[in-house]
Design a protein around this motif. Sequence first.
Motif, PDB file in Angstrom:
ATOM      1  N   UNK A   1       0.846  -1.203   0.000  1.00 38.44           N
ATOM      2  CA  UNK A   1       0.000   0.000   0.000  1.00 38.44           C
ATOM      3  C   UNK A   1       0.874   1.243   0.000  1.00 38.44           C
ATOM      4  N   UNK A   2       1.811   1.295  -0.925  1.00 37.44           N
ATOM      5  CA  UNK A   2       2.792   2.383  -0.957  1.00 37.44           C
ATOM      6  C   UNK A   2       2.158   3.766  -1.081  1.00 37.44           C
ATOM      7  N   UNK A   3       1.168   3.982  -1.964  1.00 43.00           N
ATOM      8  CA  UNK A   3       0.604   5.340  -2.072  1.00 43.00           C
ATOM      9  C   UNK A   3       0.012   5.847  -0.757  1.00 43.00           C
ATOM     10  N   UNK A   4      -0.706   4.975  -0.050  1.00 42.93           N
ATOM     11  CA  UNK A   4      -1.305   5.387   1.225  1.00 42.93           C
ATOM     12  C   UNK A   4      -0.224   5.705   2.257  1.00 42.93           C
ATOM     13  N   UNK A   5       0.854   4.913   2.264  1.00 40.68           N
ATOM     14  CA  UNK A   5       1.931   5.153   3.220  1.00 40.68           C
ATOM     15  C   UNK A   5       2.668   6.454   2.903  1.00 40.68           C
ATOM     16  N   UNK A   6       2.872   6.715   1.626  1.00 47.61           N
ATOM     17  CA  UNK A   6       3.510   7.973   1.224  1.00 47.61           C
ATOM     18  C   UNK A   6       2.668   9.160   1.678  1.00 47.61           C
ATOM     19  N   UNK A   7       1.366   9.095   1.455  1.00 49.54           N
ATOM     20  CA  UNK A   7       0.478  10.193   1.860  1.00 49.54           C
ATOM     21  C   UNK A   7       0.556  10.427   3.366  1.00 49.54           C
ATOM     22  N   UNK A   8       0.685   9.337   4.114  1.00 42.61           N
ATOM     23  CA  UNK A   8       0.740   9.443   5.566  1.00 42.61           C
ATOM     24  C   UNK A   8       2.024  10.142   6.029  1.00 42.61           C
TER      25      UNK A   8
END
Length: 209
Positions: A68-75
């Motif tokens: 879930x790289x995009x969600x982790x980046x956003x976080x």
Amino acid sequence: MTARIDYEIEKYQFSEVSEPPRLAQQWSEVLAECRQEKAGSEARLRLALLNVDYVTSFELPFRLQLIRAPQLIDRLRGELQLNRKAVTISDNRYGCVYSLKTDISHIPDTFRYRFSNRIRRVEAGNVSNTPYQEIAKQVKAPRERLRLALEAGLPVTALDGLFWFGMQRIAADVSTLRKSGMKISTAEVDAFDTLTDTVRRVPVYRLVG
């Protein structure tokens, strides 16, 4: 469905074709620290962002086994004040570069990666990676690989998709296949891999009916 799948990684090589020695050394140190600390997904990403000069959105799932790289980046973007710019991957894909550095003008605009692995997928004591490898040899398009695997009755985890089908965002491809009429169930399973030395819950997909 078994309660756990082990991914015994005998070989795992992912790199940018023209990767500078400095970046190669930084990634080597980050991965060693991730294994030593048995770092979870967010911790692995944070270590990479803090210690590598720049990272691309394409490489993060493969380097760090992130599903879930995009969600982790956003976080983490607000916390770490990341700078980013758009780049091209392998001539026809679009992605982003992320860096803590203020000046990112010197970072390349195009990237091309190479990936090779030798992984044993062990489920309930049985090695089960051969069917996934055979499908990967049949077709090149990741979503088509996923479709064939599901139609063959195989359970496909997010890590199966990453390791053998080249899928960074399997949930998006599952959604597309569902819209085309495929009935696909979603569950979760514990997955362990010897690269990160961690166990975590990952989604697993199967064809219904």
